[in-house]
Design a protein around this motif. Sequence first.
Motif, PDB file in Angstrom:
ATOM      1  N   LYS A 118      -0.309  -8.807   8.769  1.00 12.31           N
ATOM      2  CA  LYS A 118      -1.545  -9.978   8.999  1.00 12.31           C
ATOM      3  C   LYS A 118      -2.595  -9.360   7.687  1.00 12.31           C
ATOM      4  N   GLN A 119      -2.755  -8.104   7.603  1.00  8.97           N
ATOM      5  CA  GLN A 119      -3.907  -7.557   7.043  1.00  8.97           C
ATOM      6  C   GLN A 119      -3.441  -7.216   5.790  1.00  8.97           C
ATOM      7  N   PHE A 120      -2.193  -7.438   5.496  1.00 12.55           N
ATOM      8  CA  PHE A 120      -1.670  -7.268   3.952  1.00 12.55           C
ATOM      9  C   PHE A 120      -1.818  -8.811   3.314  1.00 12.55           C
ATOM     10  N   LEU A 121      -1.766 -10.026   4.161  1.00 18.71           N
ATOM     11  CA  LEU A 121      -1.846 -11.108   3.657  1.00 18.71           C
ATOM     12  C   LEU A 121      -3.635 -11.758   3.556  1.00 18.71           C
ATOM     13  N   ILE A 122      -3.854 -11.519   4.367  1.00 13.54           N
ATOM     14  CA  ILE A 122      -5.882 -11.626   4.363  1.00 13.54           C
ATOM     15  C   ILE A 122      -6.466 -10.887   2.854  1.00 13.54           C
ATOM     16  N   THR A 123      -5.873  -9.215   2.985  1.00 12.87           N
ATOM     17  CA  THR A 123      -5.900  -9.079   1.312  1.00 12.87           C
ATOM     18  C   THR A 123      -5.966  -9.632   0.036  1.00 12.87           C
ATOM     19  N   GLY A 124      -4.681  -9.794   0.409  1.00 12.19           N
ATOM     20  CA  GLY A 124      -3.989 -10.629  -0.878  1.00 12.19           C
ATOM     21  C   GLY A 124      -4.618 -11.741  -1.119  1.00 12.19           C
ATOM     22  N   MET A 125      -4.493 -12.815   0.154  1.00 12.47           N
ATOM     23  CA  MET A 125      -5.220 -14.032  -0.273  1.00 12.47           C
ATOM     24  C   MET A 125      -7.333 -13.240  -1.368  1.00 12.47           C
ATOM     25  N   MET A 181       8.258  -0.417  12.822  1.00 12.63           N
ATOM     26  CA  MET A 181       8.539  -0.126  11.656  1.00 12.63           C
ATOM     27  C   MET A 181       9.532   1.396  12.300  1.00 12.63           C
ATOM     28  N   ALA A 182       9.908   2.183  11.478  1.00 15.64           N
ATOM     29  CA  ALA A 182      10.764   3.812  11.641  1.00 15.64           C
ATOM     30  C   ALA A 182       9.093   4.561  11.733  1.00 15.64           C
ATOM     31  N   SER A 183       8.511   4.349  10.788  1.00 17.12           N
ATOM     32  CA  SER A 183       7.125   5.214  10.850  1.00 17.12           C
ATOM     33  C   SER A 183       6.214   3.962  10.817  1.00 17.12           C
ATOM     34  N   PRO A 184       4.916   3.462  12.598  1.00 13.99           N
ATOM     35  CA  PRO A 184       4.054   2.678  12.225  1.00 13.99           C
ATOM     36  C   PRO A 184       2.896   3.690  11.658  1.00 13.99           C
ATOM     37  N   LEU A 185       3.201   5.045  11.720  1.00 16.37           N
ATOM     38  CA  LEU A 185       2.115   5.178  11.184  1.00 16.37           C
ATOM     39  C   LEU A 185       1.624   5.202   9.750  1.00 16.37           C
ATOM     40  N   MET A 186       3.419   5.583   9.073  1.00 14.83           N
ATOM     41  CA  MET A 186       3.219   5.568   7.409  1.00 14.83           C
ATOM     42  C   MET A 186       2.596   4.477   7.079  1.00 14.83           C
ATOM     43  N   ASN A 187       3.283   3.596   8.105  1.00 16.36           N
ATOM     44  CA  ASN A 187       2.847   1.660   7.051  1.00 16.36           C
ATOM     45  C   ASN A 187       1.481   1.251   7.350  1.00 16.36           C
ATOM     46  N   MET A 188       0.690   2.204   8.275  1.00 19.20           N
ATOM     47  CA  MET A 188      -0.354   2.035   8.401  1.00 19.20           C
ATOM     48  C   MET A 188      -1.712   2.669   7.428  1.00 19.20           C
ATOM     49  N   LEU A 189      -0.711   3.828   6.448  1.00 22.20           N
ATOM     50  CA  LEU A 189      -1.611   4.685   5.698  1.00 22.20           C
ATOM     51  C   LEU A 189      -1.318   3.509   4.295  1.00 22.20           C
ATOM     52  N   SER A 190      -0.210   3.239   4.003  1.00 23.59           N
ATOM     53  CA  SER A 190       0.390   1.995   2.846  1.00 23.59           C
ATOM     54  C   SER A 190      -0.407   0.955   3.167  1.00 23.59           C
ATOM     55  N   TYR A 191      -0.679   0.602   4.596  1.00 22.18           N
ATOM     56  CA  TYR A 191      -2.175  -0.584   3.529  1.00 22.18           C
ATOM     57  C   TYR A 191      -3.630  -0.319   3.415  1.00 22.18           C
ATOM     58  N   TRP A 192      -3.566   1.039   4.129  1.00 18.25           N
ATOM     59  CA  TRP A 192      -5.051   2.240   3.350  1.00 18.25           C
ATOM     60  C   TRP A 192      -5.117   1.990   2.592  1.00 18.25           C
ATOM     61  N   PHE A 193      -3.690   2.610   1.718  1.00 16.91           N
ATOM     62  CA  PHE A 193      -4.167   2.790   0.349  1.00 16.91           C
ATOM     63  C   PHE A 193      -3.894   1.929  -0.304  1.00 16.91           C
ATOM     64  N   PHE A 194      -3.654   0.494  -0.164  1.00 15.00           N
ATOM     65  CA  PHE A 194      -3.488  -0.669  -0.741  1.00 15.00           C
ATOM     66  C   PHE A 194      -4.789  -0.914  -0.929  1.00 15.00           C
ATOM     67  N   PHE A 195      -5.663  -1.241   0.172  1.00 17.93           N
ATOM     68  CA  PHE A 195      -7.247  -1.197   0.558  1.00 17.93           C
ATOM     69  C   PHE A 195      -8.296  -0.275  -0.386  1.00 17.93           C
ATOM     70  N   LEU A 196      -7.670   0.701  -0.450  1.00 20.46           N
ATOM     71  CA  LEU A 196      -8.189   1.528  -1.140  1.00 20.46           C
ATOM     72  C   LEU A 196      -8.254   1.323  -2.768  1.00 20.46           C
ATOM     73  N   ALA A 197      -7.190   1.439  -3.109  1.00 17.33           N
ATOM     74  CA  ALA A 197      -7.189   0.944  -4.631  1.00 17.33           C
ATOM     75  C   ALA A 197      -7.562  -0.671  -4.849  1.00 17.33           C
ATOM     76  N   GLY A 198      -7.913  -0.947  -4.154  1.00 21.27           N
ATOM     77  CA  GLY A 198      -8.834  -2.698  -4.384  1.00 21.27           C
ATOM     78  C   GLY A 198     -10.135  -2.144  -3.992  1.00 21.27           C
ATOM     79  N   GLY A 206       0.663  -8.519  -1.333  1.00 23.60           N
ATOM     80  CA  GLY A 206       0.688  -9.476  -0.745  1.00 23.60           C
ATOM     81  C   GLY A 206       1.274  -9.988  -0.640  1.00 23.60           C
ATOM     82  N   LEU A 207       2.475 -10.486  -0.722  1.00 21.22           N
ATOM     83  CA  LEU A 207       3.838 -10.792  -0.966  1.00 21.22           C
ATOM     84  C   LEU A 207       5.004  -9.714  -0.215  1.00 21.22           C
TER      85      LEU A 207
END
Lengths: 192, 617
Positions: free
Chosen positions: B51-58, B146-163, B127-128
């Motif tokens: 949902k975070q990816f989706l709403i940030t993507g929107m 996911m195999a690593s929920p932590l890495m998954n969360m970091l993936s979102y937050w790096f995207f956020f940071l890029a934004g 977003g997709l």
Amino acid sequence: MNNVMASRKVRKIHPKKFALWAGLVSIVMMFTALTSAYIVRRAGGAWYEFDLPDMFIWSTIAIILSSTALHISYKSYVGEQHKKFKRLLFLGCFLGLAFIVFQYLGWQDLLAQDITINRNPSSSFLYLITGLHVLHVVGGIGALGIVVIYARRKKHQVVTESRKLRLELVFTYWHFVDILWIYLFIFFLVQQ
Amino acid sequence: MADINIIEEQLHGHDHHDDGHDHHDDHHGDKYQSSLVDSYLFSMDHKNIAKQFLITGMFWAVIGSAMSILFRLQLGFPDADLSWLQPLLGGWIEINEQGQGVLAQDFYYALVTMHGTIIVFFVLTAGLSGTFSNLLIPLQIGARDMASPLMNMLSYWFFFLAGVVLFISLFLNTGPFSGGWTAYPPLSELPQASDGSKAGATMWLLSLVFFVVSVLLGGINYITTVLNMRTKGMSLFRMPLTIWAFLVTAILGLLSFPVIASGFFMVLFDRSLGTSFFLNEIFVAGEALTDRVGGSSLLYQHLFWFLGHPEVYIIILPAMGIVSEVLSVHSRKPIFGYKAMVFSILAIGVLSFLVWAHHMYMSGVNPFISNIFVLFTLIIAVPSAVKVFNWIATIWGGNLRFNSASLFSIGFVSMFISGGLTGIFLGNSVVDIQQHDTYFVVAHFHVVMGVAAFFGMFAGVYHWFPRMFGRFMNETLGKIHFWGTMISAYLVFGPMHYLGMAGVPRRYYSFEYFENFSQFDAMNAFITIAAILGFLFQVVFIVNFFYSIYRGRKQTDMNPWGATTLEWTAPINAGHGNWPGEIPEVHRWPYDLSRYEDEEFVMQTVPLKEGEVDGGH
Ligand code: HEM
Ligand SMILES: [Cu+2]
């Protein structure tokens, strides 16, 4: 209830290990890109040739010894020889730091010959590639640091699967940056 | 309960949603669900991260599209007075001698660049693939996370940071980067080249480096999860096509993004350390840069398009996966040619690494080398055509439900065909001599990638909205959204093909001084009006989306679409861990729809009957 366990038993590789390997693939791709760019650019001519600093031989020796030490260290941990494990772990870390120092001295050698980063793409590539590699080594040292912190704890002497896994992950990465350096070193030698 | 404990240990032991059972009181267990911040902001539950990816993507989609409306205003109505935009854009609106407010030229280029970067990377990649890989991989393969929920969360937050970095660059004194989404040197390297090449370019590069980190963290996780965490019975050839698509997408990302990362590092070196990887014989404002010699800008293009072409498939493959799934479920038929679909995904994945130089036919690469790339480029049309054929064959004779999700999927197929055909023109290096850098290219990739991928995303959102929010989106609004978007998209991009064939170049601020192009002023005005219309129809979607989160019709049936896949076996609004009890076991392929007289559909969890042969084999 058994289905999860069952499917876990069939699994040959731990997901974390798999993830590490996937990550290593991405690092390989990065250096493949850089060395390919190097070859392409070199073929374009106007390429300033220079010798690699001798220090790189010492750094190569240091990192190979470091990997070896850590490999034996891992074996000792599994064999519950805790003293030997710790001693070799420290030795491996020390040699890893020595690698970084030798790389630094190597760059200093080049600078002393006035081979600066912007002299020619040949030197730019050398600094960029070795620099990025050292960054990956620094990351490895960080990970080893965490292992050292854990290793100093008393209860770490009890060998468990998850402790073994942690060591294995960190050491695999370390062997990887070691092999990566050997590849790069040979690559530079062959290209000269 | 023991297995849940084990799995939750794997998930760093957090979150007990099924509080009816009192298994272990592991202390950090409740940490992640104890407050709003933990459960939503720094959530490690893949469903929340989706949902975070989706709403940030929107969010980014709105900004990116609004930018395109701004530069379309300039193209369509160069004589209009835009001074009313001054409160918003300040100095970027210049008042000319006639007292007319116009977009500053530099800002036009900045807008085009930001639009491309934002839509390609932030919306259609993060977003997709970020949204649906996160939502569906664990749910459809039968994993608790996911195999690593932590890495998954970091993936979102790096995207956020890029934004964040890119967003801040919009407010720089010298403006954001303006050298095009491909960031070719020297515009991306020499601060003296343009205003946007100053701090804006540095921040663009920084943002993209964070983005690469995000893609890699996400991708490593998706691959590992798909290959290692599947539930019992979920063999590779029992995976839904969505999962196949996400898997290959992640592999493409893992192999291509590091390459452009090295390219970005080299650009950064050139910018800050005086190296000349990509610079040679440059003149800026009549002055020769004698100390910046020896590099090759072609080299950058190779590095960029080695990522760039796989990237377009990184964008389209998830959409393809979603469409396959949605079309099959809503036409109540098994997907046609399941294995052919899998192999064409794989073939597209492999081929996408062998065609990058078709973006460089006109950059001065050796024409003989171009021939090889022509060959591989045209071969990609084969697996693409297989997929199109199979989608149509899936609908054919099906019992199609015309709802928003299936309409958008059909729209996707339509767009993909239209855009794929123009690709075949461009793929021929000889034809490309005329078409390169014209509106024909713009039309091609917007239709085949831009609009098509958005359609795939919309199909996915309408279809899995109940899975995400436990409610449905409004169907009437959804259909208005579909028809409005479909029609305006063709109205926008159809005429562009014509412009391109007439030779109108892309990335021009104004055609005022080109007689043979300025005759198209009326057509440009028409395109702009259609684009504004298309934008307004997206407002319908956004209103529908947020309204439905709170007020939409409630989901009462666990499997509202009559689908066969595992995500519909988890309870409505499932907590972290997805299934309160055991993870379901899989016994058959995912497309047993209308295969039997007596059963309309058979879920993957139903054991094969005596003598029954599993589908798809
Ligand atoms: C039948 C398959 C396709 C062929 C033969 C093809 C061929 C081409 C060629 C030759 C170009 C370069 C045109 C030029 O710059 O002169 C191009 C541009 C482009 N294509 Fe395709 N294409 C195909 C499908 C796709 C798909 C499926 C996507 C995305 C999902 C896509 C996305 C793009 C993009 C983004 C560009 C433009 C990039 C830019 O210059 O900014 N293409 N295509
Ligand atoms: Cu391409």
